[in-house]
Design an enzyme around this catalytic site. Structure first.
Site, short mmCIF file in Angstrom:
data_model
loop_
_atom_site.label_atom_id
_atom_site.label_comp_id
_atom_site.label_asym_id
_atom_site.label_seq_id
_atom_site.Cartn_x
_atom_site.Cartn_y
_atom_site.Cartn_z
N SER A 170 0.84 -1.20 0.00
CA SER A 170 0.00 0.00 0.00
C SER A 170 0.88 1.25 0.00
CB SER A 170 -0.90 0.01 1.23
OG SER A 170 -1.67 -1.16 1.26
C1 SAM Z 1 -2.80 -4.20 -0.52
S1 SAM Z 1 -2.20 -5.80 -0.20
C2 SAM Z 1 -1.65 -5.72 1.46
C3 SAM Z 1 -0.55 -4.74 1.71
C4 SAM Z 1 0.18 -4.89 3.01
N1 SAM Z 1 -0.66 -4.76 4.17
C5 SAM Z 1 1.36 -3.94 3.12
O1 SAM Z 1 2.18 -4.16 4.02
O2 SAM Z 1 1.50 -2.99 2.33
C6 SAM Z 1 -3.67 -6.77 -0.05
C7 SAM Z 1 -3.42 -8.23 0.19
O3 SAM Z 1 -4.64 -8.84 0.58
C8 SAM Z 1 -4.58 -10.19 0.20
N2 SAM Z 1 -5.92 -10.81 0.26
C9 SAM Z 1 -6.94 -10.72 -0.63
N3 SAM Z 1 -8.01 -11.43 -0.22
C10 SAM Z 1 -7.66 -11.99 0.97
C11 SAM Z 1 -8.33 -12.84 1.91
N4 SAM Z 1 -9.57 -13.26 1.69
N5 SAM Z 1 -7.66 -13.21 3.01
C12 SAM Z 1 -6.39 -12.79 3.24
N6 SAM Z 1 -5.71 -11.99 2.40
C13 SAM Z 1 -6.33 -11.59 1.28
C14 SAM Z 1 -3.94 -10.15 -1.18
O4 SAM Z 1 -3.35 -11.40 -1.51
C15 SAM Z 1 -2.93 -9.01 -1.01
O5 SAM Z 1 -1.65 -9.51 -0.76
#
Ligand code: SAM
Length: 404
Positions: free
Chosen positions: A78
């Site tokens: 992010s």
């Molecule tokens: C924007 S990224 C996270 C960024 C992170 N928090 C950082 O340190 O910048 C969103 C993440 O959510 C995950 N994601 C999507 N659906 C999910 C679910 N149902 N359960 C867990 N993770 C999920 C994706 O694989 C992705 O890696």
């Protein structure tokens, strides 16, 4: 502009200085000293070795980490501007237990710094590649204590519950019951929400079985949730991809709507200034009855609402026989705009009147921030807050919008 960074440490200081400067210039939410301090500490570049130092430390860039076969980004780190804002919404204190949903490693490291050695951080991601790299880079940066779990966050991580904070870094459509069940009695969820097509990232405090928003919520954009909570918001193609209607809650006569939009329009300019656009949008979404969102590509309509200001879908009010009222705006002077309504179709004027009533009420209300409450699905109407303006029903929750 700060000089081109020569070292990661300098890039990090530049990033925080720029963030603090932008925050003043753009009147963004204030970044607390504690959050600024951890941003100055954690080496962000370690978590995205595939991008340049400048990209890693840009304030508004979300480096893509994973893509689906069709090229869509499914995971990104992010933008730090968004991370700083959400960490302040979370109000993290030393000793807190935190569940982060969506792992990149970097944000978990920031959380770990904020909760200190007495706290606990668990981060979960559905994608094993993402958790694999998060684990690797957390270890490399010295955050071996952060727990990294692979799984669907729909079910939370019961093993390490309860949590003082659940921080959701992926676009949620609904709030699964596990997130509330795994909170402490006074816990808080910070999550992006979709409210009739409006994106808000909200801090929600637990009050018994439901959640109540804190006063500050903000516009953010995240990659969509996968797994059990995935939700595709499909639009109605009114004219291929050029005119698309989203979120209509009633059957729409698509041919009549297309004909209406290609016909003449009536313009209304009720003398209301266009300010605080994201608050305004939520107000319209909460107050307009026959609400939807309309995307019209530029130059498709002879009398269209399009132009440089209409690249995003705009909130509209529907009426019978394909009639519609579309929000418009025009310049009043430098950096100032007024809100208008364009009416199309045989009952367009009716829709425009309804729209203008909503806008006038907004003007009188001085653009206050909505209160958002999230109640479990099945909560009887009589138990919902009496000042509710709208209730949005989803499989797990009833979300109440009210304006204090
Ligand atoms: C924007 S990224 C996270 C960024 C992170 N928090 C950082 O340190 O910048 C969103 C993440 O959510 C995950 N994601 C999507 N659906 C999910 C679910 N149902 N359960 C867990 N993770 C999920 C994706 O694989 C992705 O890696």
């Amino acid at each position: 502009m700060p000089a081109t960074p020569t070292s990661p440490a300098q890039a990090r200081q530049n990033m925080v200085d720029t963030l603090l400067q932008l925050q003043k210039e753009w009147q963004m939410p204030e970044i607390s000293e504690r959050v600024a301090a951890v941003l100055r500490t954690v080496p962000r570049h370690v978590f995205v070795p595939e991008v340049s130092l400048e990209q890693a430390y840009a304030t508004d860039y979300a480096p893509p980490i994973r893509r689906a076969e069709d090229g869509l980004v499914t995971s990104s780190m992010s933008a730090v501007r968004v991370q700083a804002m959400m960490l302040d919404q979370a109000g993290l204190e030393p000793g807190m237990r935190v569940l982060e949903i969506g792992s990149g490693g970097y944000n978990a490291a920031l959380i770990a710094e904020l909760v200190g050695s007495a706290g606990e951080v668990t981060t979960i991601d559905i994608d094993a590649e993402v958790t694999g790299r998060a684990r690797r880079y957390l270890d490399e940066a010295g955050y071996q204590d952060v727990r990294v779990v692979t799984g669907d966050a729909e079910y939370g991580v019961a093993e390490f519950a309860p949590y003082d904070r659940v921080i959701v870094t992926v676009r949620a459509w609904d709030l699964p019951p596990a997130w509330v069940a795994q909170l402490t009695e006074t816990g808080r969820v910070v999550t992006p929400m979709r409210l009739r097509g409006v994106n808000r990232t909200v801090g929600l405090d637990r009050v018994g079985s439901h959640l109540v928003s804190r006063p500050d919520h903000h516009l953010t954009v995240f990659v969509p949730m996968q797994g059990a909570g995935a939700h595709e918001e499909r639009g109605i193609a009114v004219q291929g991809e050029e005119i698309v209607l989203y979120g209509a809650e009633e059957p729409v006569d698509v041919d009549a709507l297309r004909t209406a939009l290609h016909g003449p329009r009536k313009e209304f300019w009720p003398g209301i200034e266009f300010t605080r656009p994201d608050r305004l949008h939520l107000w319209i979404a909460g107050h307009a009855d026959r609400y939807a969102m309309l995307h019209v590509a530029e130059d498709v309509l002879e009398h269209g609402p399009a132009g440089p200001l209409a690249r995003q879908p705009v909130p509209v009010v529907l009426a019978d026989q394909g009639s519609v009222a579309v929000r418009a705006k025009r310049a009043l002077g430098e950096d100032r705009f007024e809100i208008g309504v364009f009416a199309y179709g045989p009952h367009g004027e009716r829709a425009a009147q309804d729209y203008i009533d909503v806008l006038r009420a907004w003007d009188q209300h001085e653009g206050s921030m909505a209160r958002i409450e999230v109640w479990p699905s099945g909560t009887p109407e009589a138990d919902l807050p009496t000042d509710r303006v709208r209730v949005l029903d989803k499989p797990h929750t009833r979300t109440v919008l009210a304006w204090p």
